[in-house]
Design an enzyme around this catalytic site. Structure first.
Site, PDB file in Angstrom:
ATOM      1  CD  GLU A 311       3.283 -23.264 -10.720  1.00 61.24           C
ATOM      2  OE1 GLU A 311       3.725 -24.573 -10.850  1.00 61.24           O
ATOM      3  OE2 GLU A 311       2.008 -23.063 -10.949  1.00 61.24           O
ATOM      4  CB  CYS A 395       0.102 -27.796 -17.317  1.00 63.36           C
ATOM      5  SG  CYS A 395       1.432 -27.365 -16.516  1.00 63.36           S
TER       6      CYS A 395
END
Lengths: 633, 633
Positions: A311, A395
């Site tokens: 990520e 998120c």
């Protein structure tokens, strides 16, 4: 070292159509739908303690890790968004929803102040044993941001008091004193929340704690190794301390590495602390990291972190388009960081990137209907990438909505004797400048038009500097004060046009920021974009989406270099949007007879290409999309 | 169903310079150096049982899996390579080295026949409980191939007897009978080894076992789930049964999925069994999978399996160049499969791909010095990809060497009344054709030249068909028999020129396969190659390597479509090689002043581009490389 203070979003009213629509959508649709999703996915229920321990709902991944462990943060972020909504308009139902959550958190909190619903319910004996992976401090940070926002919106202290107690516990637990753990968060977040709290209360202990977390990061021996050993852990992630930017002390860092959101939150906190503590070394580190990212590691959309694997960041100029991760959260956090850099120095490069990330990297994350999201943001898709209504790791949903709900906070700043305008788009505000209340009314159809009109209404005639950002893309910008042309080039320093004079009621500044469609080229070292061109107009990056190009395989097109790119206002599309169009070529699959390779070149035919702003893509169902178009020289 | 039988490599002598050099290198350097590496890395030592259990030398990965668990296969493969070397030339030292290993294996083998050094030494109680991951049957397959090769080279049965005992144990353990496990290998290999053994001994039980493993694969409920549950395993890999091609029964499979080497070995065994058992459904499945791969999922180099993530297949037309995995083993195994398909049908498409994989996908895996390897084979590199002397998973090292050591086995085949020539390159052989011994002498400087001369020497004048492959790339091929031109187009069926006549001693066939430098285009759906062109001459794919292009950033070049590509013989390079050269453009980094994006197009300058055969790259130190060159239309 802080020289500029952003105007609070509550002090700035959005009047321009563009942001007004986004804000209204977030308030009317996103905030309630996110509450429904939190309820539907058991996240609100997970706060109700004590109770029989239910099974884990999000199946652990191959590292035996479940994203459920940071549900507290989702709650914190929703309270933050919902409080921003309240700041725009009080709403008894939302307040009741927040109060219910706060009530649950109050009940869940332990006598010693500890407050993490996962650990309290499931493995209290393991609390504070895995800061590397398990997000306890990250969760605390988001809860704290929620508590601050709720207090600011309503004046109610209860949640803030809960968090203060929790912070006392955290401050007791971590630090360099005897018996304290020398830990810091695997995922930074609490640091910038603590600075926010310091701004709110002036309690220096909170700033000190933030500074401790930032300063301790990367100290040798690495804390994450120490705690992993204590747990008998596999060291898998520990093998890559770059992942959490704990590979070296922050002041020595000069390459953006690891998980992109962690990096952006950390750098944001570093810039915050540089300002608060006059820490020149920290500021220099921020500048180095900024330079590294924006000259080698950032997509043309201001997406950062190309790889799904971590990520995060990979290597210089590695910016693949179809697999671009470019998490929405990372672009949101890049905006936070850019804003902090602007508090230190008025440099157009920070504001240009802030704006680029806002209109492209971040805004793309939220659908037109306000209820669908992108987590990762590729710059090319075969049609399989599409928005989702919720995510096992939600998120990004609330990062997009909290940004939009507070976007007016990025428009203005003030310094001792200046009023600074960073962004344009139709706003009204009244700010203290050089000791005087100054009304500001900005009219603009930005980002569709670069014509901006600003009327100032100081309570009394006052001398101060008005600093208007001249975006990097706005070549040939012009300005007038009360109808009189001023020399923009001569009066612009670091991307800000300075106009110092005694301002009187009704003084009017007109700005013309030319929004010509432009071709953008990537540095030849970016091999993914080699031989390709992107289209941009003003702050918006464009893409070819299938919906606007019927019968044309959008990823199989070529745009001749001499083909004129024209702006095309389309009032029928969404709430009105300016598209770009140009004559190009389409390359057909036909004639291939299923061959994978052949010696005859592909056939091509003339085709009118139509490009839509990247942030608008995938709002009309799935379909192929491409930002970087092959260019015919 | 088998219609064509390949000539054994021991019956075909390589006389052409190209393959002779490679073979000599493997015999003189690769075989001994691989033995040294096996010794240096403790792999030979690991066979010496019983002894105190040493620590695991290859650290387990994040799935707690160590590649050390398939060391037995490395030993088996080395014995296979070394035996191939002996088949070329007996060598007492190599024989002693093999005998020492066989002695160790004999001592390690359990009374019940079981033979796996990892399990015997470390966790015998767990044997046969994780076929999915732990490679017991795969190891057995490679040991078996080694045993067969050693027997064929020396006539010594000892290793073969050991393996026959082990196979008895395996046949007892697995099957559909009462008390048997209905398992099959997570990594296919033993299946094709068993078919080899059947060819050697005629023992039908071995063929039956191979058929059982292939037929049982993908049966529901999935065996890997059953054993995973019994182990209390995490199901991680089990979640993707496609990884091991056990997601559905093999006859229903029509997409190439999962781990590429597993897939290729499986399909090889399927084609073997289709031939041996006249299984039309199995043949059809092979044909479907072949079509799927070669029309949607294969690199221009015949590399397969684009992704490092699963070491395997992803989705149609997903063929990224810089991250191409394209494992050497997968191309070697594609050659095995293609050869089996050619046993079923004489179709040029199989031989074209076999040849493409041989000269590009596979040969690239071994360095000029014979002691360095590529595991993955990207088609573009920034210079960081380089050959290594050994690897934690050394599978590819011996796959490359065993292929080269036996490459002459891919040149010829016979059917009831025909002699077939699949490959060219300078060979001598004597084969039984239509009841007569026929001497064949082929002279050629292939692959540098397409001029081929074949002289036949039948013991007695005999009628039979000579079938000469006309490669797909050889447009305008010409042929003469005893100086007399024959009509190639009219006499070519499915890529093979058939010449049926009574052949007499000294009859001479001349073949002219035009080797013009060619441009190759990828189907426009391959977005990684869009707007790009590859260069090919004969069976060789070319690349731009930095070493041949001083001062030119090879990945930042453009080749105009109308620029002539010329062949350039370079006797000074390696053992002589034909390069390609063309006038193109180089795009410079200068003038960017560290900018990542800008509106001005990159500057370019004329540049002479020089391309080298892909298989030769990275033999002069590390440097950037690119196969697909941006084309200027």
């Amino acid at each position: 070292m802080r020289r500029y203070t952003p105007a609070r979003f509550t002090d700035v009213k959005l009047t321009g159509a563009f942001w007004r629509e986004r804000l209204d959508t977030v308030l009317a649709r996103t905030v309630p739908s996110q509450h429904r999703q939190l309820a539907a996915h058991g996240i609100l229920e997970s706060l109700k303690l004590p109770k029989p321990v239910p099974p884990v709902s999000i199946p652990p991944n191959r590292h035996n890790f479940t994203t459920q462990i940071f549900w507290d943060s989702d709650v914190g972020k929703w309270i933050e968004v919902a409080s921003y909504a309240l700041a725009h308009k009080r709403d008894a139902e939302i307040e009741a929803q927040i109060d219910a959550v706060v009530e649950d958190l109050a009940k869940a909190q332990l006598p010693d102040g500890y407050l993490n619903c996962w650990y309290i319910q499931r493995e209290l004996e393991n609390r504070w044993t895995n800061l590397r992976d398990n997000h306890e401090l990250y969760n605390a940070g988001h809860l704290l941001e929620g508590a601050i926002a709720y207090y600011q919106a309503t004046g109610r202290r209860r949640f803030l008091d809960i968090m203060e107690r929790y912070l006392d516990h955290i401050a007791e637990t971590f630090g360099t004193g005897p018996g304290q753990k020398r830990g810091y968060p695997g995922h930074p977040e609490i640091e910038l929340a603590l600075v926010k709290l310091y701004h709110l209360t002036g309690d220096k202990r909170r700033l000190d704690l933030a500074a401790y977390f930032v300063n301790e990061r990367g100290a040798k021996p690495n804390y994450f190794d120490i705690e992993a050993e204590a747990r008998g852990d596999d060291h898998y992630w520990a093998g890559t301390h770059e992942y959490s930017q704990s590979h070296k002390p922050v002041r020595e860092q000069d390459k953006a590495v690891g998980h992109a959101v962690r990096a952006m939150y950390l750098y944001t906190a570093m810039a915050d602390l540089a300002a608060e503590l006059d820490d020149a070394a920290l500021k220099r580190a921020c500048e180095r990291l900024w330079e590294d990212i924006t000259t080698k590691r950032m997509y043309v959309t201001a997406g950062v972190g190309p790889s799904a694997h971590n990520e995060g960041f990979t290597k210089d100029y590695d910016l693949p388009n179809d697999t671009a991760y470019a998490e929405t959260c990372a672009s949101v956090a890049l905006i936070l960081w850019a804003q902090r850099m602007l508090n230190l120095d008025l440099e157009g490069k920070y504001a240009d990137t802030l704006e680029l990330a806002l209109f492209n990297g971040a805004l793309t994350g939220l659908s037109r209907d306000g209820e669908h999201y992108f987590y990762d943001n590729p710059l090319e898709s075969d049609g399989s990438h599409t928005r989702w209504a919720w995510h096992p790791c939600p998120c990004c949903t609330m990062n997009a909505s909290r940004l939009i709900a507070s976007v007016s906070g990025y428009f203005y700043a003030t310094s001792a004797d200046s009023l600074i305008v960073h962004l344009y788009g139709g706003t009204e505000t009244t700010l203290d400048v050089a000791g005087t209340r100054v009304g500001v009314m900005e009219e603009s159809d930005y980002p569709w038009s670069g014509a901006v009109s600003i009327t100032l209404t100081p309570e009394a005639e006052t001398e101060f500097g008005l600093k208007l950002r001249i975006p990097g893309w706005a070549r040939g910008a012009r300005a007038k004060v009360n109808g009189e042309e001023i020399d923009v080039a001569a009066n612009t320093v670091n991307g800000y046009l300075g106009i110092r004079r005694r301002w009187a009621k009704g003084d009017r500044v007109e700005l013309d920021l030319p929004m010509r469609p432009e071709r953008v080229y990537a540095n030849p070292q970016v091999s993914a974009d080699f031989g390709r061109v992107a289209l941009r107009r003003g702050p918006l990056v464009y893409c070819l989406e299938q919906a606007d190009n019927p019968g044309i395989p959008v990823r199989q097109t070529r745009l001749p270099r001499n083909s004129e790119v024209r702006a095309l206002a389309r009032n029928d599309l969404f709430d009105g949007a300016t598209l770009l169009t140009a004559e190009g070529k389409a390359i057909d699959d036909d004639g291939w007879q299923r061959a994978l390779y052949r010696t005859e070149p592909p056939r091509e035919r003339p085709a009118t290409l139509t490009a839509i702003p990247y942030f608008l893509w995938n709002n009309r169902g799935p379909g192929p999309m491409q930002v970087w178009i092959a260019e015919e020289v």
